[in-house]
Design a protein around this motif. Structure first.
Motif, PDB file in Angstrom:
ATOM      1  N   GLU A  12       5.295 -44.644 -16.312  1.00 33.65           N
ATOM      2  CA  GLU A  12       4.094 -45.397 -16.670  1.00 33.65           C
ATOM      3  C   GLU A  12       3.259 -44.644 -17.711  1.00 33.65           C
ATOM      4  O   GLU A  12       2.690 -45.251 -18.634  1.00 33.65           O
ATOM      5  CB  GLU A  12       3.260 -45.660 -15.419  1.00 33.65           C
ATOM      6  CG  GLU A  12       3.901 -46.657 -14.457  1.00 33.65           C
ATOM      7  CD  GLU A  12       3.152 -46.744 -13.136  1.00 33.65           C
ATOM      8  OE1 GLU A  12       2.175 -45.970 -12.951  1.00 33.65           O
ATOM      9  OE2 GLU A  12       3.534 -47.586 -12.307  1.00 33.65           O
ATOM     10  N   LYS A  13       3.193 -43.318 -17.587  1.00 30.03           N
ATOM     11  CA  LYS A  13       2.438 -42.514 -18.555  1.00 30.03           C
ATOM     12  C   LYS A  13       3.094 -42.566 -19.929  1.00 30.03           C
ATOM     13  O   LYS A  13       2.414 -42.663 -20.955  1.00 30.03           O
ATOM     14  CB  LYS A  13       2.335 -41.072 -18.071  1.00 30.03           C
ATOM     15  CG  LYS A  13       1.403 -40.886 -16.873  1.00 30.03           C
ATOM     16  CD  LYS A  13       1.312 -39.418 -16.465  1.00 30.03           C
ATOM     17  CE  LYS A  13       0.359 -39.230 -15.299  1.00 30.03           C
ATOM     18  NZ  LYS A  13       0.264 -37.808 -14.876  1.00 30.03           N
ATOM     19  N   HIS A  14       4.425 -42.495 -19.947  1.00 28.68           N
ATOM     20  CA  HIS A  14       5.124 -42.581 -21.230  1.00 28.68           C
ATOM     21  C   HIS A  14       4.938 -43.957 -21.864  1.00 28.68           C
ATOM     22  O   HIS A  14       4.722 -44.062 -23.077  1.00 28.68           O
ATOM     23  CB  HIS A  14       6.622 -42.308 -21.027  1.00 28.68           C
ATOM     24  CG  HIS A  14       6.938 -40.898 -20.655  1.00 28.68           C
ATOM     25  ND1 HIS A  14       6.449 -39.819 -21.348  1.00 28.68           N
ATOM     26  CD2 HIS A  14       7.710 -40.380 -19.650  1.00 28.68           C
ATOM     27  CE1 HIS A  14       6.898 -38.701 -20.810  1.00 28.68           C
ATOM     28  NE2 HIS A  14       7.659 -39.017 -19.776  1.00 28.68           N
ATOM     29  N   VAL A  15       5.011 -45.002 -21.057  1.00 27.44           N
ATOM     30  CA  VAL A  15       4.815 -46.361 -21.578  1.00 27.44           C
ATOM     31  C   VAL A  15       3.409 -46.518 -22.123  1.00 27.44           C
ATOM     32  O   VAL A  15       3.195 -47.098 -23.199  1.00 27.44           O
ATOM     33  CB  VAL A  15       5.096 -47.402 -20.474  1.00 27.44           C
ATOM     34  CG1 VAL A  15       4.699 -48.804 -20.954  1.00 27.44           C
ATOM     35  CG2 VAL A  15       6.565 -47.386 -20.072  1.00 27.44           C
ATOM     36  N   ALA A  16       2.412 -45.977 -21.405  1.00 38.44           N
ATOM     37  CA  ALA A  16       1.021 -46.044 -21.865  1.00 38.44           C
ATOM     38  C   ALA A  16       0.859 -45.306 -23.193  1.00 38.44           C
ATOM     39  O   ALA A  16       0.124 -45.761 -24.086  1.00 38.44           O
ATOM     40  CB  ALA A  16       0.094 -45.445 -20.813  1.00 38.44           C
ATOM     41  N   ALA A  17       1.575 -44.192 -23.350  1.00 43.69           N
ATOM     42  CA  ALA A  17       1.502 -43.439 -24.601  1.00 43.69           C
ATOM     43  C   ALA A  17       2.094 -44.238 -25.747  1.00 43.69           C
ATOM     44  O   ALA A  17       1.567 -44.234 -26.867  1.00 43.69           O
ATOM     45  CB  ALA A  17       2.230 -42.103 -24.446  1.00 43.69           C
ATOM     46  N   VAL A  18       3.189 -44.947 -25.473  1.00 43.23           N
ATOM     47  CA  VAL A  18       3.797 -45.807 -26.497  1.00 43.23           C
ATOM     48  C   VAL A  18       2.811 -46.886 -26.918  1.00 43.23           C
ATOM     49  O   VAL A  18       2.615 -47.144 -28.117  1.00 43.23           O
ATOM     50  CB  VAL A  18       5.108 -46.437 -25.974  1.00 43.23           C
ATOM     51  CG1 VAL A  18       5.614 -47.506 -26.949  1.00 43.23           C
ATOM     52  CG2 VAL A  18       6.168 -45.367 -25.754  1.00 43.23           C
ATOM     53  N   PHE A  19       2.185 -47.532 -25.939  1.00 42.41           N
ATOM     54  CA  PHE A  19       1.203 -48.574 -26.248  1.00 42.41           C
ATOM     55  C   PHE A  19       0.095 -48.021 -27.140  1.00 42.41           C
ATOM     56  O   PHE A  19      -0.331 -48.653 -28.114  1.00 42.41           O
ATOM     57  CB  PHE A  19       0.591 -49.126 -24.965  1.00 42.41           C
ATOM     58  CG  PHE A  19       1.530 -49.920 -24.109  1.00 42.41           C
ATOM     59  CD1 PHE A  19       2.700 -50.453 -24.625  1.00 42.41           C
ATOM     60  CD2 PHE A  19       1.240 -50.140 -22.766  1.00 42.41           C
ATOM     61  CE1 PHE A  19       3.568 -51.189 -23.828  1.00 42.41           C
ATOM     62  CE2 PHE A  19       2.097 -50.876 -21.959  1.00 42.41           C
ATOM     63  CZ  PHE A  19       3.258 -51.400 -22.494  1.00 42.41           C
ATOM     64  N   SER A  20      -0.387 -46.837 -26.790  1.00 43.14           N
ATOM     65  CA  SER A  20      -1.478 -46.225 -27.545  1.00 43.14           C
ATOM     66  C   SER A  20      -1.061 -45.909 -28.969  1.00 43.14           C
ATOM     67  O   SER A  20      -1.773 -46.231 -29.931  1.00 43.14           O
ATOM     68  CB  SER A  20      -1.943 -44.951 -26.825  1.00 43.14           C
ATOM     69  OG  SER A  20      -2.950 -44.295 -27.572  1.00 43.14           O
TER      70      SER A  20
END
Length: 233
Positions: A187-195
């Protein structure tokens, strides 16, 4: 868990392969409501039966070039509620782009060797019927080669790996299992991609799909690979 019977129209000009696929699908709980050996036959069968999904060989008579993909595009225009899963002996990225030009929902593209892997094939059918997308990893790989990767270049190797798995239709839970990490880490990696891709949450949040669209768009394509559940994240 799959708990319903899919209604399928199957278009394949090889009688041997067609009969084998009918048997395979029937054994897996699908109902092949009609078969066709040509593009016109496919179009007529879809109009008559309104299946959940049409399974279409790209190369069909009379020219054995793109009759199948042309028919698939026409089905998308006439009956968008019908899922389409096309298959081919080779990676045909140009034809895949034609099919997905108007959106990725309810579309699949597999290599014929993948069809032999029964579980993967049937899972892809259900995914497409549910409005998701199922693209062969080899096709994703071909589409991601070359071109500029401005936003992708900002990702860490792990973030790029996570995004690549998203592009193959995996959920966060599935990615966590494949990478042997916690779901929270994914989830943290996905959030970083979104950002890094500048994707903000909206009322109808479909950032997961947009992230993959952006990923592939920077590599010469306009579409994404995702499952139905991913569009709701």
């Amino acid at each position: 868990m799959i708990n319903r019977r899919l209604r399928v129209v199957l278009a394949e000009d090889s009688v041997v392969l067609r009969d084998g696929m009918v048997e395979l699908l029937g054994a897996r709980g699908c109902e092949v409501v009609a078969t066709a050996g040509s593009a016109p036959g496919l179009l007529a069968a879809v109009v008559e039966h309104r299946p959940d999904v049409g399974v279409v060989d790209i190369r069909m008579p009379p020219t054995q070039t793109d009759e199948g993909i042309r028919a698939a595009v026409e089905i998308r225009a006439r009956t968008p509620e019908v899922g389409i899963l096309v298959f081919s002996q080779h990676v045909e990225t140009t034809w895949a782009s034609r099919l997905l030009a108007d959106g990725a929902a309810g579309i699949g593209y597999l290599l014929k060797e993948r069809v032999a892997r029964t579980s993967e094939f049937v899972d892809a059918l259900y995914r497409v019927a549910d409005g998701g997308t199922a693209l062969d990893p080899e096709i994703v790989t071909q589409l991601m080669r070359g071109g500029r990767r401005s936003r992708v270049d900002t990702l860490t190797p792990r973030e790029r790996e996570v995004l690549g798995l998203m592009a193959q239709g995996h959920s966060n839970r599935s990615i966590a299992a494949l990478l042997v990490v916690t779901e929270r880490a994914v989830e943290k990696h996905v959030a970083a991609v979104f950002s890094k891709f500048g994707l903000r949450a909206t009322g109808t949040d479909n950032r997961r799909v947009k992230a993959v669209l952006a990923y592939l768009a920077e590599n010469g394509s306009q579409w994404a690979v995702t499952d139905a559940s991913a569009t709701r994240r």
